[in-house]
Design an enzyme around this catalytic site. Structure first.
Site, mmCIF file in Angstrom:
data_model
loop_
_atom_site.group_PDB
_atom_site.id
_atom_site.type_symbol
_atom_site.label_atom_id
_atom_site.label_comp_id
_atom_site.label_asym_id
_atom_site.label_seq_id
_atom_site.Cartn_x
_atom_site.Cartn_y
_atom_site.Cartn_z
ATOM 1 N N SER A 182 56.853 53.312 24.196
ATOM 2 C CA SER A 182 56.478 52.103 24.938
ATOM 3 C C SER A 182 54.993 52.110 25.293
ATOM 4 O O SER A 182 54.481 51.123 25.815
ATOM 5 C CB SER A 182 57.312 51.983 26.217
ATOM 6 O OG SER A 182 57.081 53.119 27.035
ATOM 7 N N CYS B 271 40.566 60.028 20.543
ATOM 8 C CA CYS B 271 39.897 58.870 19.930
ATOM 9 C C CYS B 271 38.367 59.017 19.993
ATOM 10 O O CYS B 271 37.666 58.803 18.999
ATOM 11 C CB CYS B 271 40.360 57.576 20.575
ATOM 12 S SG CYS B 271 40.313 57.575 22.380
ATOM 13 N N ALA C 148 48.732 52.564 28.741
ATOM 14 C CA ALA C 148 49.218 51.281 29.242
ATOM 15 C C ALA C 148 49.366 51.270 30.761
ATOM 16 O O ALA C 148 49.374 50.219 31.391
ATOM 17 C CB ALA C 148 50.557 50.958 28.584
HETATM 18 N N1 LIG Z 1 45.210 55.237 24.157
HETATM 19 C C1 LIG Z 1 44.461 55.833 23.260
HETATM 20 O O1 LIG Z 1 43.460 55.267 22.762
HETATM 21 C C2 LIG Z 1 44.799 57.231 22.785
HETATM 22 C C3 LIG Z 1 44.037 57.759 21.757
HETATM 23 C C4 LIG Z 1 44.317 59.053 21.267
HETATM 24 C C5 LIG Z 1 45.331 59.783 21.848
HETATM 25 N N2 LIG Z 1 46.036 59.262 22.883
HETATM 26 C C6 LIG Z 1 47.050 60.133 23.479
HETATM 27 O O2 LIG Z 1 48.339 59.611 23.305
HETATM 28 C C7 LIG Z 1 49.152 59.936 24.435
HETATM 29 C C8 LIG Z 1 49.760 58.668 24.961
HETATM 30 O O3 LIG Z 1 48.693 57.821 25.361
HETATM 31 P P1 LIG Z 1 48.902 56.269 25.649
HETATM 32 O O4 LIG Z 1 47.547 55.702 25.756
HETATM 33 O O5 LIG Z 1 49.845 55.671 24.669
HETATM 34 O O6 LIG Z 1 49.623 56.355 27.088
HETATM 35 P P2 LIG Z 1 50.691 55.366 27.719
HETATM 36 O O7 LIG Z 1 50.416 53.982 27.232
HETATM 37 O O8 LIG Z 1 50.693 55.624 29.185
HETATM 38 O O9 LIG Z 1 52.094 55.849 27.095
HETATM 39 C C9 LIG Z 1 52.799 56.995 27.509
HETATM 40 C C10 LIG Z 1 54.222 56.962 26.954
HETATM 41 O O10 LIG Z 1 54.912 58.136 27.333
HETATM 42 C C11 LIG Z 1 56.145 57.808 28.035
HETATM 43 N N3 LIG Z 1 56.314 58.826 29.086
HETATM 44 C C12 LIG Z 1 55.506 59.045 30.171
HETATM 45 N N4 LIG Z 1 55.893 60.161 30.830
HETATM 46 C C13 LIG Z 1 56.978 60.662 30.166
HETATM 47 C C14 LIG Z 1 57.825 61.790 30.370
HETATM 48 N N5 LIG Z 1 57.631 62.644 31.387
HETATM 49 N N6 LIG Z 1 58.819 61.997 29.490
HETATM 50 C C15 LIG Z 1 59.063 61.154 28.460
HETATM 51 N N7 LIG Z 1 58.283 60.050 28.209
HETATM 52 C C16 LIG Z 1 57.246 59.811 29.067
HETATM 53 C C17 LIG Z 1 55.901 56.401 28.547
HETATM 54 O O11 LIG Z 1 57.077 55.631 28.581
HETATM 55 P P3 LIG Z 1 58.143 55.622 29.767
HETATM 56 O O12 LIG Z 1 57.362 55.843 31.039
HETATM 57 O O13 LIG Z 1 58.774 54.270 29.706
HETATM 58 O O14 LIG Z 1 59.091 56.713 29.423
HETATM 59 C C18 LIG Z 1 55.053 55.799 27.447
HETATM 60 O O15 LIG Z 1 55.860 55.361 26.366
HETATM 61 C C19 LIG Z 1 48.239 60.611 25.468
HETATM 62 O O16 LIG Z 1 48.474 61.989 25.491
HETATM 63 C C20 LIG Z 1 46.850 60.271 24.988
HETATM 64 O O17 LIG Z 1 45.915 61.303 25.247
HETATM 65 C C21 LIG Z 1 45.811 58.004 23.356
#
Ligand SMILES: NC(=O)c1ccc[n+]([C@@H]2O[C@H](COP(=O)([O-])OP(=O)(O)OC[C@H]3O[C@@H](n4cnc5c(N)ncnc54)[C@H](OP(=O)(O)O)[C@@H]3O)[C@@H](O)[C@H]2O)c1
Length: 339
Positions: A7, A143, A179
């Site tokens: 999500s 990123c 998000a």
């Molecule tokens: N955004 C970027 O540009 C980017 C770039 C490179 C890497 N990343 C990496 O990708 C990862 C996710 O980033 P994002 O930007 O997508 O963050 P995000 O939008 O906050 O998404 C986090 C996801 O993890 C789930 N989640 C949170 N805590 C959890 C837990 N304890 N157990 C199971 N599910 C959990 C959340 O859904 P629910 O809360 O509904 O379960 C949500 O689907 C990070 O580690 C980030 O460093 C992000």
């Protein structure tokens, strides 16, 4: 394949790419908050393209490929639970990007599983293509690190730069920090804003330094803009005396001449002379440019990428293609939009 944290921005973007990949079938996507809801409830761009519904992480079943897109620290703490659920594991977080425990400690604190540092291959195909072909555990690059490494790697490899600190400025977008509301994410009051996000101590510094030849001194500063996607990186470095713009060209051509997703943007004049995040939006391309100040030797390197595609899900899928023995560009070849 299954996506954990589907999500969020990173998981949602991997899902978008995976749904149109000819060899991937997404069978499970997790979310705790949206369990039971169709994925288009959160990702309206996928409406009508899939009937998948979110499941809670507890209901995950084993899959050939497990993509983890969880906030920092979750996978490392729950490694024993998640690892057996995928034959091939692709983690998009920073948990296993670094090999050096001291560097990890300096930027992130104590690692819950320091014994596992070094057991993942850093999933940047331009740097680690051969290692990725045999990797069962891959760690997607950050990123901002992707933009910085792609811009600087050929210069350090060719030994063109003076041993001086390199200063990097990253103009980042609201989707870079997930998000969940955060200092970098969207808020009505932030419309039109331009804010210093991270003047010093940017965590991606660690993976930039670790993956550049000679572990040079590189300093990152991030500025948050109100763009939704995209990174524009500029780096300032000094060329050794006697080196010219032709040598810089040569270094980039040698490193990236055969790269399917790196484009060198360098024209003397014209309206599209420099890399521009608009033209790589939604794509897996990295556009790289540079300009040399002849009298001082100051080289300005510019890189534009989409933080969620080339910066996250795109390079991760490129790495997965390599691991699975599929054509590296499969499912990633679409161009950007213009105008
Ligand atoms: N955004 C970027 O540009 C980017 C770039 C490179 C890497 N990343 C990496 O990708 C990862 C996710 O980033 P994002 O930007 O997508 O963050 P995000 O939008 O906050 O998404 C986090 C996801 O993890 C789930 N989640 C949170 N805590 C959890 C837990 N304890 N157990 C199971 N599910 C959990 C959340 O859904 P629910 O809360 O509904 O379960 C949500 O689907 C990070 O580690 C980030 O460093 C992000």
């Amino acid at each position: 394949m299954a996506i954990v944290g589907g999500s969020g921005y990173a998981g949602g973007e991997f899902l978008r790419l995976a749904l149109f990949h000819p060899h991937l079938e997404v069978t499970q996507v997790t979310s705790r908050r949206f369990a039971g809801e169709p994925v288009h409830f959160v990702h309206p761009n996928l409406r009508g393209r899939t009937n998948l519904k979110f499941i809670p992480p507890e209901r995950l079943e084993p899959a050939d490929i497990l993509v983890l897109a969880l906030p920092h620290g979750v996978f490392a703490k729950e490694y024993e639970r998640y690892r057996p659920l995928g034959k091939v594991v692709l983690d998009l977080s920073a948990d296993f990007r670094l090999k050096n425990p001291d560097l990890y400690r300096r930027y992130y604190g104590e690692h819950p599983r320091p014994d596992l540092l070094g057991s993942f291959v850093y999933a940047l195909p331009e740097l680690y293509r051969e290692a990725l072909r045999g990797a069962d555990q891959m760690a997607g690059a950050g990123c901002n690190a992707t933009a910085t490494l792609l811009g600087l790697y050929p210069l350090f490899k060719a030994g063109l730069l003076q041993p001086k600190p390199v200063f990097v400025t990253l103009l980042i977008s609201t989707s870079a920090a997930g998000a969940e509301p955060s200092p970098a994410s969207h808020h009505p009051e932030r419309a039109g804003s331009l804010r210093v996000y991270k003047p010093t101590g940017h965590r991606h510094t660690a993976e930039v330094v670790e993956n550049l030849p000679g572990r040079p001194e590189v300093h990152l500063t991030a500025i948050a803009t109100d763009r939704v996607r995209g990174i524009l990186m500029t780096a300032q470095a000094f060329l050794h005396d006697g080196w010219s713009e032709r040598d810089v060209w040569q270094a980039y051509r040698e490193a990236y001449g055969g790269e399917p997703f790196v484009r060198i943007v360098k024209q003397k004049k014209g309206i599209h002379r420099y890399p521009d995040p608009r033209f790589v939006q939604g794509t897996n391309y990295a556009d790289i440019g540079f300009e040399l100040e002849e009298d001082t030797g100051r080289l300005v390197v510019m890189v534009a990428i989409d933080n969620l595609v080339k910066g996250t899900a795109g390079h991760a899928l490129q790495a997965l293609n390599l691991r699975m023995g599929w054509p590296e560009t499969l499912g990633l070849e679409f161009p950007g939009l213009h105008p």
